[in-house]
Design a protein around this motif. Sequence first.
Motif, PDB file in Angstrom:
ATOM      1  N   PHE A 282       0.822  -1.202   0.000  1.00 13.98           N
ATOM      2  CA  PHE A 282       0.000   0.000   0.000  1.00 13.98           C
ATOM      3  C   PHE A 282       0.861   1.260   0.000  1.00 13.98           C
ATOM      4  CE2 PHE A 282      -2.554   3.295   2.140  1.00 13.98           C
ATOM      5  CZ  PHE A 282      -3.659   3.300   1.298  1.00 13.98           C
ATOM      6  N   VAL A 283       1.884   1.265   0.815  1.00  6.37           N
ATOM      7  CA  VAL A 283       2.779   2.426   0.874  1.00  6.37           C
ATOM      8  C   VAL A 283       3.484   2.609  -0.465  1.00  6.37           C
ATOM      9  CG1 VAL A 283       4.876   3.341   1.941  1.00  6.37           C
ATOM     10  CG2 VAL A 283       3.071   2.361   3.359  1.00  6.37           C
ATOM     11  N   ILE A 284       3.967   1.526  -1.043  1.00  2.62           N
ATOM     12  CA  ILE A 284       4.653   1.617  -2.341  1.00  2.62           C
ATOM     13  C   ILE A 284       3.701   2.120  -3.407  1.00  2.62           C
ATOM     14  CG2 ILE A 284       5.714   0.265  -4.195  1.00  2.62           C
ATOM     15  CD1 ILE A 284       6.983  -1.457  -1.937  1.00  2.62           C
ATOM     16  N   LEU A 285       2.482   1.582  -3.425  1.00  2.00           N
ATOM     17  CA  LEU A 285       1.506   2.030  -4.422  1.00  2.00           C
ATOM     18  C   LEU A 285       1.116   3.484  -4.199  1.00  2.00           C
ATOM     19  CD1 LEU A 285      -0.804  -1.081  -4.738  1.00  2.00           C
ATOM     20  CD2 LEU A 285       0.838  -0.238  -6.418  1.00  2.00           C
TER      21      LEU A 285
ATOM     22  N   ALA B 263      -5.198   0.850  -8.179  1.00  2.00           N
ATOM     23  CA  ALA B 263      -4.254   0.603  -7.081  1.00  2.00           C
ATOM     24  C   ALA B 263      -4.949   0.563  -5.720  1.00  2.00           C
ATOM     25  CB  ALA B 263      -3.173   1.679  -7.079  1.00  2.00           C
ATOM     26  N   PHE B 264      -6.094   1.225  -5.595  1.00  2.00           N
ATOM     27  CA  PHE B 264      -6.760   1.335  -4.304  1.00  2.00           C
ATOM     28  C   PHE B 264      -8.146   0.710  -4.265  1.00  2.00           C
ATOM     29  CE2 PHE B 264      -4.143   5.216  -4.881  1.00  2.00           C
ATOM     30  CZ  PHE B 264      -3.113   4.833  -4.052  1.00  2.00           C
ATOM     31  N   ALA B 265      -8.692   0.351  -5.416  1.00  2.00           N
ATOM     32  CA  ALA B 265     -10.070  -0.145  -5.485  1.00  2.00           C
ATOM     33  C   ALA B 265     -10.321  -1.335  -4.575  1.00  2.00           C
ATOM     34  CB  ALA B 265     -10.425  -0.488  -6.928  1.00  2.00           C
ATOM     35  N   GLN B 266      -9.377  -2.257  -4.517  1.00  5.40           N
ATOM     36  CA  GLN B 266      -9.587  -3.455  -3.696  1.00  5.40           C
ATOM     37  C   GLN B 266      -9.717  -3.116  -2.212  1.00  5.40           C
ATOM     38  OE1 GLN B 266      -6.242  -6.009  -4.250  1.00  5.40           O
ATOM     39  NE2 GLN B 266      -4.801  -4.647  -3.240  1.00  5.40           N
ATOM     40  N   TYR B 267      -9.079  -2.047  -1.774  1.00  2.68           N
ATOM     41  CA  TYR B 267      -9.176  -1.651  -0.368  1.00  2.68           C
ATOM     42  C   TYR B 267     -10.514  -0.979  -0.083  1.00  2.68           C
ATOM     43  CZ  TYR B 267      -4.175  -2.518  -0.449  1.00  2.68           C
ATOM     44  OH  TYR B 267      -2.956  -3.099  -0.610  1.00  2.68           O
ATOM     45  N   ILE B 268     -10.941  -0.112  -0.980  1.00  2.00           N
ATOM     46  CA  ILE B 268     -12.190   0.621  -0.781  1.00  2.00           C
ATOM     47  C   ILE B 268     -13.398  -0.310  -0.869  1.00  2.00           C
ATOM     48  CG2 ILE B 268     -13.659   2.495  -1.685  1.00  2.00           C
ATOM     49  CD1 ILE B 268     -11.066   3.472  -0.381  1.00  2.00           C
TER      50      ILE B 268
END
Length: 103
Positions: free
Chosen positions: A11-14, A79-84
């Motif tokens: 997550f930090v890298i992305l 990059a963030f969709a899976q988290y949301i």
Amino acid sequence: MKIVTLVLVVFVILSISFPAAIVKAADTGDTGNVGVTCDARQLQPCLAAITGGGQPSGACCAKLTEQQSCLCGFAKNPAFAQYISSPNARKVLVTCGVAYPTC
């Protein structure tokens, strides 16, 4: 625990790799957050709760409230969709009193 650490590192890298996730949000009319700088890195206090299913911290809820007008943009970013869209993210949003984005 190794998985959570790995997810945090990814997550930090992305977050660093995708500066397009940092944009100025327009006034959506419902949040009052005119000119909020959308920055996915600001949601790092929520990462443990989202990936591990635990209780969100006060810092997490504060950042979610601050970044609420940005959640649709994050959800549309691969990059963030899976988290949301994760079930734990929905639980965190409910716990923090932040509406799930309808994009």
